[in-house]
Design a protein around this motif. Structure first.
Motif, short mmCIF file in Angstrom:
data_model
loop_
_atom_site.label_atom_id
_atom_site.label_comp_id
_atom_site.label_asym_id
_atom_site.label_seq_id
_atom_site.Cartn_x
_atom_site.Cartn_y
_atom_site.Cartn_z
N LYS A 243 7.17 -8.65 7.46
CA LYS A 243 7.78 -10.35 7.24
C LYS A 243 6.36 -11.40 6.87
O LYS A 243 5.51 -10.90 6.30
CB LYS A 243 7.25 -10.57 8.98
CG LYS A 243 8.73 -10.91 9.35
CD LYS A 243 8.69 -10.42 10.79
CE LYS A 243 9.92 -10.28 11.41
NZ LYS A 243 9.82 -10.94 13.48
N TYR A 244 7.25 -11.89 5.92
CA TYR A 244 5.67 -13.32 4.93
C TYR A 244 6.68 -14.21 5.70
O TYR A 244 8.08 -14.64 5.18
CB TYR A 244 6.14 -12.83 3.28
CG TYR A 244 4.91 -14.15 2.76
CD1 TYR A 244 4.38 -14.81 2.80
CD2 TYR A 244 5.81 -14.57 2.09
CE1 TYR A 244 3.54 -15.17 2.99
CE2 TYR A 244 5.38 -15.80 1.02
CZ TYR A 244 4.39 -15.98 1.49
OH TYR A 244 3.20 -17.59 0.57
N ARG A 245 5.67 -15.63 5.87
CA ARG A 245 5.94 -16.94 6.84
C ARG A 245 7.26 -17.06 7.65
O ARG A 245 8.62 -17.59 7.43
CB ARG A 245 6.48 -17.42 5.65
CG ARG A 245 5.32 -17.88 4.75
CD ARG A 245 5.10 -18.67 3.74
NE ARG A 245 3.67 -19.64 3.06
CZ ARG A 245 3.64 -20.66 2.28
NH1 ARG A 245 4.64 -20.71 1.62
NH2 ARG A 245 2.60 -20.44 1.74
N ASP A 246 7.87 -15.46 8.10
CA ASP A 246 7.97 -15.14 9.74
C ASP A 246 9.61 -14.50 9.05
O ASP A 246 9.99 -15.32 9.71
CB ASP A 246 8.28 -16.13 10.36
CG ASP A 246 7.07 -16.61 11.20
OD1 ASP A 246 6.57 -15.69 11.66
OD2 ASP A 246 6.70 -17.88 11.55
N LYS A 247 9.75 -14.81 7.53
CA LYS A 247 11.23 -13.89 6.91
C LYS A 247 10.96 -12.65 7.06
O LYS A 247 10.13 -12.16 6.34
CB LYS A 247 11.24 -15.12 5.85
CG LYS A 247 11.49 -16.51 6.60
CD LYS A 247 11.69 -17.27 5.12
CE LYS A 247 12.16 -18.64 5.56
NZ LYS A 247 12.56 -19.83 4.76
N LEU A 248 11.79 -12.31 7.01
CA LEU A 248 12.18 -9.99 6.54
C LEU A 248 11.72 -10.23 5.22
O LEU A 248 12.90 -10.49 5.04
CB LEU A 248 12.83 -9.49 7.40
CG LEU A 248 13.69 -8.59 7.35
CD1 LEU A 248 12.25 -8.17 8.19
CD2 LEU A 248 14.89 -7.92 7.72
N TYR A 249 10.94 -9.76 4.63
CA TYR A 249 11.34 -8.70 3.37
C TYR A 249 11.72 -7.63 3.16
O TYR A 249 11.86 -6.97 1.48
CB TYR A 249 9.57 -9.91 2.15
CG TYR A 249 10.15 -11.15 1.91
CD1 TYR A 249 11.22 -11.33 1.38
CD2 TYR A 249 9.76 -11.90 3.32
CE1 TYR A 249 11.51 -12.96 1.20
CE2 TYR A 249 9.35 -13.27 3.03
CZ TYR A 249 10.83 -13.65 2.14
OH TYR A 249 11.12 -15.00 1.82
N GLY A 250 11.44 -7.20 3.98
CA GLY A 250 11.18 -5.32 4.15
C GLY A 250 12.04 -4.79 5.32
O GLY A 250 11.29 -5.09 6.41
N ILE A 251 12.16 -3.31 5.15
CA ILE A 251 11.83 -2.31 6.38
C ILE A 251 10.83 -0.91 6.44
O ILE A 251 11.55 -0.19 6.00
CB ILE A 251 13.81 -1.78 6.26
CG1 ILE A 251 14.77 -3.68 6.03
CG2 ILE A 251 14.30 -0.85 7.55
CD1 ILE A 251 15.13 -4.09 7.04
N PRO A 252 10.44 -1.42 7.79
CA PRO A 252 9.97 -0.49 8.15
C PRO A 252 10.42 0.82 7.85
O PRO A 252 11.55 1.17 8.70
CB PRO A 252 9.23 -0.51 9.14
CG PRO A 252 8.99 -2.09 9.46
CD PRO A 252 10.67 -2.15 8.60
N VAL A 253 9.79 1.88 7.06
CA VAL A 253 10.27 2.85 6.98
C VAL A 253 9.24 4.55 7.45
O VAL A 253 9.87 5.66 8.24
CB VAL A 253 10.59 3.88 5.56
CG1 VAL A 253 10.99 5.10 5.74
CG2 VAL A 253 12.00 2.75 4.87
N THR A 254 8.41 4.05 7.19
CA THR A 254 7.35 4.83 7.48
C THR A 254 6.08 3.95 8.01
O THR A 254 5.62 3.34 7.26
CB THR A 254 6.36 6.42 6.95
OG1 THR A 254 5.74 5.18 5.71
CG2 THR A 254 7.52 6.84 6.25
N SER A 255 5.43 4.64 8.74
CA SER A 255 3.84 3.66 10.01
C SER A 255 2.38 4.76 9.47
O SER A 255 3.10 5.83 8.76
CB SER A 255 3.58 3.91 11.19
OG SER A 255 3.09 2.75 11.36
N ASP A 256 1.55 4.24 9.21
CA ASP A 256 0.63 5.25 9.16
C ASP A 256 -0.66 4.70 10.44
O ASP A 256 -0.97 3.45 10.38
CB ASP A 256 -0.12 5.19 7.70
CG ASP A 256 0.67 6.56 7.25
OD1 ASP A 256 0.40 7.59 7.84
OD2 ASP A 256 0.24 6.82 5.49
N GLY A 257 -1.22 5.85 11.16
CA GLY A 257 -2.56 4.98 11.12
C GLY A 257 -3.83 5.87 10.72
O GLY A 257 -3.31 7.87 10.71
N GLY A 258 -4.74 6.29 10.60
CA GLY A 258 -5.96 7.04 10.19
C GLY A 258 -6.06 8.21 11.32
O GLY A 258 -5.99 7.49 12.61
#
Length: 418
Positions: A127-142
């Motif tokens: 999200k940018y300025r509370d508007k949706l611009y993408g769909i999360p497909v993978t996440s990542d944590g170290g």
């Protein structure tokens, strides 16, 4: 030329980054722009779509392995208003820049009903300025990968602090089996991975790069303690000299070859290091733990990738359906089974079958939920370059950690405006 275009020009935050957010129209073949597929499974995922949609086939445009070069090529394509790329595989930290410059299309949330089933932190990155611009497909944590066989031999538990990790390495190197093993590495080449590792060192010491108020605050004793730990690591040899050239894959290969006791990397490494086809010398000999910090548990930088639709793409309706397909629970489960990449569906972290196959899922979920984001700024390319220059200067000894942080504070203050 590509990198120059990536760091300069474009609109600033005053552009608003607003798109219509209306209907996504057009059906037919599309092109998927993504970084080099180091997992080896993307072909299978795309083939599954293509077999079901023969009139809306997806062609993959594989970009370089380096995140910086991927971003540069995507920006060049957007600045030329080219329709060559339909769906973009964006690093989570690029959302603000691509949205503000209107390089990606605002998405109607009601067309993506499964967003509420994803980890909230992953949806926030899209999200940018509370508007949706993408769909999360993978996440990542170290995660901290470590040679369990060698720690067991030395009678040690996985370290919870940086000092425990240093002490553990000294004890392992005193063993005949461990004398030729390097102690630790992350990603220290001057690229996006260095921004991640620097941020984790600072956050793990109780500091911040940019505070919750959106202002840089990196010239602090806490940040100095984190950066000093890295610089001292190189000076003492705790971090091998070769690690200054390591990106994700170089470090992974060094760990798999048995050349490292501890290695900071992303979840995708697990499947490759556990391979029994002869490509890994440490299969069955390693385990995973949370990242260590200065005085306790460390803090991961939030990673991952979102799929977005190029503003200049044709067949946006097909692009949206492809994104739904690739982000579905079914496809994400198929992907983690093959690659060990972190999913964004919350339910998959509690799946008994997956937990048996990937015992790191519980600490990974905790890593993602407690992770810190990199600065969410429109001029992210300039910000990450400044961070890399300062961190690399300190690690290579061309400036002291204190001077590096003081200079970085000044630079970031000029780049990040409210």
């Amino acid at each position: 030329m590509l990198l120059a275009s990536a760091c300069g020009g474009g609109n600033d935050e005053s552009s608003g980054g607003t798109s219509t957010g209306g209907a996504l129209e057009g059906r037919g073949p599309i092109n998927f722009a993504t970084g080099k597929d180091t997992s080896g499974n993307l072909t299978n995922q795309v083939a599954a779509w293509n077999s079901q949609h023969p009139d809306e086939k997806v062609t993959v445009s594989e970009l370089p392995e380096s995140a910086d070069q991927q971003r540069a090529q995507m920006i060049s394509n957007a600045q030329n208003k080219s329709d060559a790329f339909s769906v973009l595989n964006l690093d989570v930290v690029w959302t603000a820049e691509f949205a503000a410059n209107r390089w990606v299309t605002e998405l109607p949330p009601d067309q993506f009903p499964d967003l509420g089933k994803l980890l909230p932190s992953t949806v926030d990155t899209a999200k940018y300025r509370d508007k949706l611009y993408g769909i999360p497909v993978t996440s990542d944590g170290g995660l901290l990968y470590y040679r369990k066989d060698l720690l067991d031999k030395a009678g040690l538990q996985p370290p919870k602090t940086w000092e425990e990790m240093v002490t553990a390495c000294a004890k392992v190197k005193a063993l005949p089996e461990g004398k030729n093993v390097g102690c630790y590495s992350g990603q220290f080449e001057k690229y996006e991975g260095l921004t991640v590792n620097f941020s984790e060192a600072v956050n793990g010491a109780g500091g911040v790069v940019v505070g919750d108020d959106g202002k840089p605050n990196v010239d602090t004793p806490e940040a100095l303690a984190g950066l000093t730990a890295l610089t001292e690591g190189f000076k003492t040899g705790f971090i091998p000299k070769a690690a200054i050239t390591y990106k994700e894959e170089e470090g992974r290969r060094a760990f798999q070859e048995g050349n490292l006791l501890f290695h900071r990397n992303w979840p995708y490494v697990y499947a490759k290091a556990q391979a029994t086809d002869g490509s890994s010398k440490i299969a069955g000999k390693f385990a995973v733990a949370p990242l260590p910090g200065q005085t306790g548990a460390g803090v991961s930088t939030l990673g991952g990738h979102n799929y977005a639709i190029s503003e200049f793409a044709k067949n946006k309706a097909t692009a949206a359906d492809f994104m739904k397909f690739m982000s579905s629970e079914e496809r994400q489960k198929a992907n983690i089974e093959k690659t060990s990449q972190a999913p964004t569906w919350a339910s998959l972290y509690d799946d008994p079958t997956l937990n048996k196959q990937f015992p790191y899922l519980a600490p990974l979920k905790a890593s993602i939920e407690g992770a810190k984001s990199r600065p969410k700024v429109v001029k992210y390319g300039d910000v990450t370059t400044a961070i890399q220059e300062a961190a690399y200067g300190a690690l290579t000894g061309t400036m002291t950690p204190k001077d590096a942080l003081a200079g970085l504070q000044t630079k970031l203050s000029s780049l990040i405006t409210q």
